[in-house]
Design a protein around this motif. Sequence first.
Motif, PDB file in Angstrom:
ATOM      1  N   ASN A 191       0.836  -1.199   0.000  1.00 19.54           N
ATOM      2  CA  ASN A 191       0.000   0.000   0.000  1.00 19.54           C
ATOM      3  C   ASN A 191       0.880   1.261   0.000  1.00 19.54           C
ATOM      4  N   VAL A 192       0.606   2.200  -0.921  1.00 21.58           N
ATOM      5  CA  VAL A 192       1.457   3.379  -1.099  1.00 21.58           C
ATOM      6  C   VAL A 192       0.876   4.598  -0.390  1.00 21.58           C
ATOM      7  N   TRP A 193       1.662   5.168   0.538  1.00 24.30           N
ATOM      8  CA  TRP A 193       1.300   6.394   1.237  1.00 24.30           C
ATOM      9  C   TRP A 193       2.473   7.365   1.184  1.00 24.30           C
ATOM     10  N   ASN A 194       2.254   8.551   1.722  1.00 20.85           N
ATOM     11  CA  ASN A 194       3.308   9.554   1.817  1.00 20.85           C
ATOM     12  C   ASN A 194       3.448   9.990   3.275  1.00 20.85           C
ATOM     13  N   PRO A 195       4.088   9.140   4.103  1.00 18.74           N
ATOM     14  CA  PRO A 195       4.168   9.426   5.533  1.00 18.74           C
ATOM     15  C   PRO A 195       5.008  10.664   5.847  1.00 18.74           C
ATOM     16  N   HIS A 196       4.625  11.342   6.904  1.00 10.04           N
ATOM     17  CA  HIS A 196       5.366  12.506   7.393  1.00 10.04           C
ATOM     18  C   HIS A 196       6.622  12.048   8.125  1.00 10.04           C
ATOM     19  N   THR A 197       7.745  12.712   7.864  1.00  9.57           N
ATOM     20  CA  THR A 197       8.959  12.507   8.656  1.00  9.57           C
ATOM     21  C   THR A 197       9.336  13.838   9.288  1.00  9.57           C
ATOM     22  N   GLN A 198       9.621  13.813  10.582  1.00  9.91           N
ATOM     23  CA  GLN A 198       9.828  15.069  11.311  1.00  9.91           C
ATOM     24  C   GLN A 198      11.199  15.686  11.046  1.00  9.91           C
ATOM     25  N   LEU A 232      18.488  11.718   2.091  1.00  6.85           N
ATOM     26  CA  LEU A 232      19.058  11.031   0.938  1.00  6.85           C
ATOM     27  C   LEU A 232      18.582  11.642  -0.377  1.00  6.85           C
ATOM     28  N   TYR A 233      17.281  11.974  -0.431  1.00 12.24           N
ATOM     29  CA  TYR A 233      16.703  12.448  -1.691  1.00 12.24           C
ATOM     30  C   TYR A 233      16.398  13.948  -1.721  1.00 12.24           C
ATOM     31  N   HIS A 234      16.557  14.620  -0.586  1.00 15.81           N
ATOM     32  CA  HIS A 234      16.395  16.073  -0.520  1.00 15.81           C
ATOM     33  C   HIS A 234      14.953  16.515  -0.764  1.00 15.81           C
ATOM     34  N   ASP A 235      13.990  15.673  -0.423  1.00 13.21           N
ATOM     35  CA  ASP A 235      12.588  16.071  -0.467  1.00 13.21           C
ATOM     36  C   ASP A 235      11.795  15.103   0.417  1.00 13.21           C
ATOM     37  N   TYR A 236      10.487  15.320   0.481  1.00 10.94           N
ATOM     38  CA  TYR A 236       9.639  14.490   1.338  1.00 10.94           C
ATOM     39  C   TYR A 236       8.647  13.672   0.509  1.00 10.94           C
ATOM     40  N   GLN A 237       9.055  13.309  -0.683  1.00  9.40           N
ATOM     41  CA  GLN A 237       8.211  12.506  -1.547  1.00  9.40           C
ATOM     42  C   GLN A 237       8.470  11.012  -1.320  1.00  9.40           C
ATOM     43  N   THR A 238       7.482  10.211  -1.660  1.00  3.83           N
ATOM     44  CA  THR A 238       7.620   8.762  -1.550  1.00  3.83           C
ATOM     45  C   THR A 238       8.328   8.232  -2.797  1.00  3.83           C
ATOM     46  N   ILE A 269      10.494   1.787 -15.589  1.00  4.05           N
ATOM     47  CA  ILE A 269      10.437   2.105 -14.157  1.00  4.05           C
ATOM     48  C   ILE A 269      11.833   2.489 -13.677  1.00  4.05           C
ATOM     49  N   ALA A 270      11.928   3.576 -12.896  1.00  2.00           N
ATOM     50  CA  ALA A 270      13.213   4.050 -12.369  1.00  2.00           C
ATOM     51  C   ALA A 270      13.223   3.970 -10.853  1.00  2.00           C
ATOM     52  N   THR A 271      14.205   3.274 -10.289  1.00  2.00           N
ATOM     53  CA  THR A 271      14.353   3.275  -8.836  1.00  2.00           C
ATOM     54  C   THR A 271      14.940   4.611  -8.398  1.00  2.00           C
ATOM     55  N   GLY A 272      14.601   5.013  -7.181  1.00  2.00           N
ATOM     56  CA  GLY A 272      15.015   6.315  -6.675  1.00  2.00           C
ATOM     57  C   GLY A 272      14.081   7.422  -7.101  1.00  2.00           C
ATOM     58  N   ALA A 273      13.206   7.140  -8.061  1.00  2.00           N
ATOM     59  CA  ALA A 273      12.237   8.131  -8.536  1.00  2.00           C
ATOM     60  C   ALA A 273      10.954   8.040  -7.710  1.00  2.00           C
ATOM     61  N   THR A 274      10.160   9.109  -7.761  1.00  2.00           N
ATOM     62  CA  THR A 274       8.942   9.163  -6.960  1.00  2.00           C
ATOM     63  C   THR A 274       7.862   8.264  -7.540  1.00  2.00           C
ATOM     64  N   VAL A 275       6.930   7.869  -6.660  1.00  2.00           N
ATOM     65  CA  VAL A 275       5.799   7.029  -7.023  1.00  2.00           C
ATOM     66  C   VAL A 275       4.523   7.788  -6.702  1.00  2.00           C
ATOM     67  N   THR A 276       3.687   7.997  -7.693  1.00  2.00           N
ATOM     68  CA  THR A 276       2.426   8.711  -7.475  1.00  2.00           C
ATOM     69  C   THR A 276       1.327   8.021  -8.284  1.00  2.00           C
ATOM     70  N   PRO A 277       0.048   8.242  -7.942  1.00  6.80           N
ATOM     71  CA  PRO A 277      -0.427   9.015  -6.793  1.00  6.80           C
ATOM     72  C   PRO A 277      -0.374   8.198  -5.508  1.00  6.80           C
ATOM     73  N   TYR A 278      -0.604   8.882  -4.379  1.00  2.94           N
ATOM     74  CA  TYR A 278      -0.611   8.225  -3.084  1.00  2.94           C
ATOM     75  C   TYR A 278      -2.037   7.800  -2.714  1.00  2.94           C
ATOM     76  N   SER A 279      -2.127   6.907  -1.748  1.00  2.00           N
ATOM     77  CA  SER A 279      -3.425   6.561  -1.172  1.00  2.00           C
ATOM     78  C   SER A 279      -3.959   7.750  -0.377  1.00  2.00           C
ATOM     79  N   THR A 280      -5.262   7.814  -0.225  1.00  2.00           N
ATOM     80  CA  THR A 280      -5.881   8.880   0.574  1.00  2.00           C
ATOM     81  C   THR A 280      -6.672   8.266   1.721  1.00  2.00           C
ATOM     82  N   TYR A 281      -6.676   8.950   2.839  1.00  2.00           N
ATOM     83  CA  TYR A 281      -7.347   8.456   4.035  1.00  2.00           C
ATOM     84  C   TYR A 281      -8.847   8.328   3.785  1.00  2.00           C
ATOM     85  N   ASP A 282      -9.360   7.124   4.014  1.00  2.00           N
ATOM     86  CA  ASP A 282     -10.782   6.824   3.819  1.00  2.00           C
ATOM     87  C   ASP A 282     -11.199   7.060   2.368  1.00  2.00           C
ATOM     88  N   GLY A 283     -10.228   6.916   1.439  1.00  4.36           N
ATOM     89  CA  GLY A 283     -10.497   7.146   0.031  1.00  4.36           C
ATOM     90  C   GLY A 283      -9.831   6.096  -0.833  1.00  4.36           C
TER      91      GLY A 283
END
Length: 414
Positions: A191-198, A232-238, A269-283
């Motif tokens: 399951n694909v999400w975009n979790p927050h990292t502090q 490592l990737y300089h952003d907060y994307q999955t 398919i490229a590893t290290g690249a972003t994966v979209t779209p993300y899952s949505t809560y209750d969606g």
Amino acid sequence: MALPCGSGRRWSRVVKMTFCLFFLIPMSSVGNRNTNTIFNKKQKLEVQQQLKRLNKPAVKSIESPDGDIIDCVDINKQPAFDHPLLKNHTIQMRPSSYPEGFSFDESNDVSSNSKPKLTQPWHLNGRCPEGTIPIRRTKEEDLLRAGSAANYGRKKHHSIAGDVDNLGISHEYAVLIEEGDKYYGMKANLNVWNPHTQETNEFSVSQFWMAAGETDNDLDTIEAGITVYEDLYHDYQTRLFTFWTDDSYRTTGCYNLDCPGFVQVDNQIATGATVTPYSTYDGTQRTVEFYVYKDIKGNGDWWLKIAQRNFGYWPSSIFSVLSDSASTVEWGGEVTNVKKDGQHTTTQMGSGHFPEEGPGKASYFDTLNVIDSKNVLRPPWNGRTMVTDPNCYNIIAHEDYFYYGGPGRNPNCQ
């Protein structure tokens, strides 16, 4: 929660090992800090040489909307062949054998022009031609953030007396572990999400591990999944990733294609690249399928199928113990917690919600299978769960699926 590295508590080899490691990729240079004061001329030369090794000549380059540059590199000139054991390697475009129960669909073969069942932003601006593979370009600032060219893309082992928490970083898990047999592969829908990292030097990972070996010196693993890792990737994307090691994360192995070893054959398919779209809560829920199988009747290579495409393989020759079979298969989540100001951080695992919330809200793995000693694809039979602290992150397992994750710091997780 503190776990002494020599503890007799029953943890898996992979989890216990990685708990006693941490990623030696220092925090980014920020503010007015000048990297010229950190890197001397010799180090800068090493960075340039490493960039030349990593960034192979491109047949075509694609600028992704998310800021990445994807280079389409001749499949025969990819980084894998810099490995001393792969100098005369002949690329295998598909395995020569499959496990019993495997369903092979020609429409998903890498030789077809079918679109992948996984979307990445760079697809909006182009595709890599046949005979090439997409590689996310490494930039100079990526290596500078790593502290040295040698550290980039690696997990670094440290001799730590006692508790990892003494260094300010702990690794926390919610995983399902299958052991007690020889394993020649596994399957999972993630399951694909975009979790927050502090904090910038924290990460949140959802992945599988296949491992073999008993000691700190000979643990072999192959791993893949998705991660949010700003340092490592300089952003907060999955982002999609692969990883391997042949010596307990000491000197061999790396993420993606950042060192020679993994042979990629897929051009979509490229590893290290972003994966979209993300899952949505209750969606809407988004998933990506991972499938590993050993080509037993061929060269014994470990093939990785992503989103129903033969993505590539780890040649059997780069491993020692894992050249035969795996003794452990694991699925689940891992986060790092730097305990800023003495508190657990708010870094999320999975969706950031506890498994008790269930479908549409908690993150999950499903269609879990292993390929056993009889080379038969089957659900886990000997599975057990391992959780570092259920007040921070937890897991609820069923026969061939589980829910897992959590928010990190909360009234019960301090």
